[in-house]
Design an enzyme around this catalytic site. Sequence first.
Site, PDB file in Angstrom:
ATOM      1  N   ASP A  12       0.860  -1.194   0.000  1.00 26.84           N
ATOM      2  CA  ASP A  12       0.000   0.000   0.000  1.00 26.84           C
ATOM      3  C   ASP A  12       0.894   1.241   0.000  1.00 26.84           C
ATOM      4  OD1 ASP A  12      -2.432   1.530   0.172  1.00 26.84           O
ATOM      5  OD2 ASP A  12      -1.981   1.893   2.286  1.00 26.84           O
ATOM      6  N   SER A  13       0.288   2.375  -0.333  1.00 26.88           N
ATOM      7  CA  SER A  13       1.038   3.629  -0.278  1.00 26.88           C
ATOM      8  C   SER A  13       1.456   3.947   1.156  1.00 26.88           C
ATOM      9  CB  SER A  13       0.174   4.767  -0.817  1.00 26.88           C
ATOM     10  OG  SER A  13      -0.982   4.892  -0.022  1.00 26.88           O
ATOM     11  N   TYR A  44      -0.817   8.546  -2.536  1.00 27.30           N
ATOM     12  CA  TYR A  44      -0.757   8.309  -3.977  1.00 27.30           C
ATOM     13  C   TYR A  44      -1.946   8.956  -4.695  1.00 27.30           C
ATOM     14  CZ  TYR A  44       2.869   4.587  -4.046  1.00 27.30           C
ATOM     15  OH  TYR A  44       4.033   3.869  -3.982  1.00 27.30           O
ATOM     16  N   GLY A  45      -3.045   9.081  -3.953  1.00 32.28           N
ATOM     17  CA  GLY A  45      -4.335   9.393  -4.578  1.00 32.28           C
ATOM     18  C   GLY A  45      -4.445  10.744  -5.244  1.00 32.28           C
ATOM     19  N   CYS A  75      -4.279  -1.448  -2.109  1.00 31.94           N
ATOM     20  CA  CYS A  75      -4.416  -0.013  -2.351  1.00 31.94           C
ATOM     21  C   CYS A  75      -5.319   0.134  -3.572  1.00 31.94           C
ATOM     22  CB  CYS A  75      -3.036   0.567  -2.630  1.00 31.94           C
ATOM     23  SG  CYS A  75      -3.051   2.306  -3.110  1.00 31.94           S
ATOM     24  N   ASN A  76      -6.441   0.796  -3.383  1.00 33.37           N
ATOM     25  CA  ASN A  76      -7.380   0.970  -4.506  1.00 33.37           C
ATOM     26  C   ASN A  76      -6.786   1.843  -5.598  1.00 33.37           C
ATOM     27  OD1 ASN A  76     -10.347  -0.015  -3.606  1.00 33.37           O
ATOM     28  ND2 ASN A  76      -9.106   0.579  -1.856  1.00 33.37           N
ATOM     29  N   THR A  77      -6.029   2.855  -5.172  1.00 33.61           N
ATOM     30  CA  THR A  77      -5.452   3.782  -6.138  1.00 33.61           C
ATOM     31  C   THR A  77      -4.487   3.037  -7.053  1.00 33.61           C
ATOM     32  OG1 THR A  77      -5.661   5.449  -4.422  1.00 33.61           O
ATOM     33  CG2 THR A  77      -4.281   6.001  -6.308  1.00 33.61           C
ATOM     34  N   GLU A 182      -2.569   9.190   7.632  1.00 31.84           N
ATOM     35  CA  GLU A 182      -1.103   9.075   7.590  1.00 31.84           C
ATOM     36  C   GLU A 182      -0.458   9.917   8.697  1.00 31.84           C
ATOM     37  OE1 GLU A 182       1.247   7.287   5.513  1.00 31.84           O
ATOM     38  OE2 GLU A 182      -0.559   6.087   5.229  1.00 31.84           O
ATOM     39  N   CYS A 216     -11.057   2.862  -0.441  1.00 31.08           N
ATOM     40  CA  CYS A 216      -9.650   3.170  -0.123  1.00 31.08           C
ATOM     41  C   CYS A 216      -9.339   2.393   1.141  1.00 31.08           C
ATOM     42  CB  CYS A 216      -9.473   4.667   0.113  1.00 31.08           C
ATOM     43  SG  CYS A 216      -7.851   5.078   0.800  1.00 31.08           S
ATOM     44  N   THR A 217      -8.225   1.687   1.143  1.00 29.32           N
ATOM     45  CA  THR A 217      -7.956   0.796   2.282  1.00 29.32           C
ATOM     46  C   THR A 217      -7.597   1.550   3.552  1.00 29.32           C
ATOM     47  OG1 THR A 217      -5.678   0.544   1.489  1.00 29.32           O
ATOM     48  CG2 THR A 217      -7.282  -1.129   0.810  1.00 29.32           C
ATOM     49  N   HIS A 218      -7.321   2.849   3.426  1.00 29.76           N
ATOM     50  CA  HIS A 218      -7.115   3.652   4.637  1.00 29.76           C
ATOM     51  C   HIS A 218      -8.437   3.899   5.380  1.00 29.76           C
ATOM     52  CE1 HIS A 218      -3.169   4.689   2.969  1.00 29.76           C
ATOM     53  NE2 HIS A 218      -2.882   5.386   4.049  1.00 29.76           N
TER      54      HIS A 218
END
Length: 306
Positions: A12-13, A44-45, A75-77, A182, A216-218
């Site tokens: 993931d980012s 990243y998004g 990571c979806n992005t 983040e 989004c996995t966040h």
Amino acid sequence: MQRIMAKIGIFDSGYGGLTILEAIRRELPQYDYLYLGDNARAPYGTHSFDVIYRYTLQAVKYLFSQDCALVILACNTASAKALRTIQQKNLPSLQGGAGGRLVNVLGVIRPTVEAVPAITKTGHIGILATPATVSSESYVLELEKLSVSKAVCQQSGLYSVSPQGGLIITQQACPLWVPLIENGEHLNPGADYFVDLYLRQILEKDPQIDTLILGCTHYPLLLPKISQWIRNNGKRFAASDIQVISQGYLEAKSLADYLVRHPEYASQLSQGGSCRYLTTENADRFSQSASLFLSSPVQAEHIDLE
Ligand code: DGL
């Protein structure tokens, strides 16, 4: 012949992929995992296709070089912007490179979309995601493929369809949610403003939405605030009860299923039940935050990607 033993890489980012890792390890605790967060370059998004593709490819190559046979883009992005190109353009040349191992890269969007028909009753779907995922229209395209088989859904009464015959899909970019997470601010009172902002915007666009995809996995890390908001405000903005789909469980089931269908990959995987954590940021900072997100201690290592 010596048996090749490989790990599952989760990329993931930043911290978001930990929500996927946790669910996968719950479902498949026997395997060995290598988590990589590109925290130094997150989010990243808000980047362009070229940048997201380049960063994601670097991460995938790195994980293959560290004996991963499967890499999950948690990571979806990255799944939206880079997965298809990597699968089509890069994977053939990466195949067999690392000790003759079979390698593959999997994303998170398809398994999420497949869960939708069993959940929605109104057929009105909301997608909350990063600006890059929204602009890629990946969710819309994948959901539209599902709508093609709408006759099956209608027959089973799973959801009603629009007059045009498909699902009604509304997207909402949430550019500030990943930075909040983040920076460890997601459970603080200041985050309430941005939770309210994006949820209100999407439900004002379509008050019939009964299924909200956290694309989004966040975002599952914001779930306490999202659920609270829906309890407090949902009825004011939405005409029906809202179900929130987060991806960890769906991705875990999908990977388990993939390994059953692909014994050639499952048989390459070592079963020591371990997990190592890599970050492109400061290792101590990652360890501290990840330990909170996972509620168990993490000792991360720093790496550079290029
Ligand atoms: N977890 C990533 C996703 O699922 C966040 C992307 C970002 O860094 O903006 O899209």
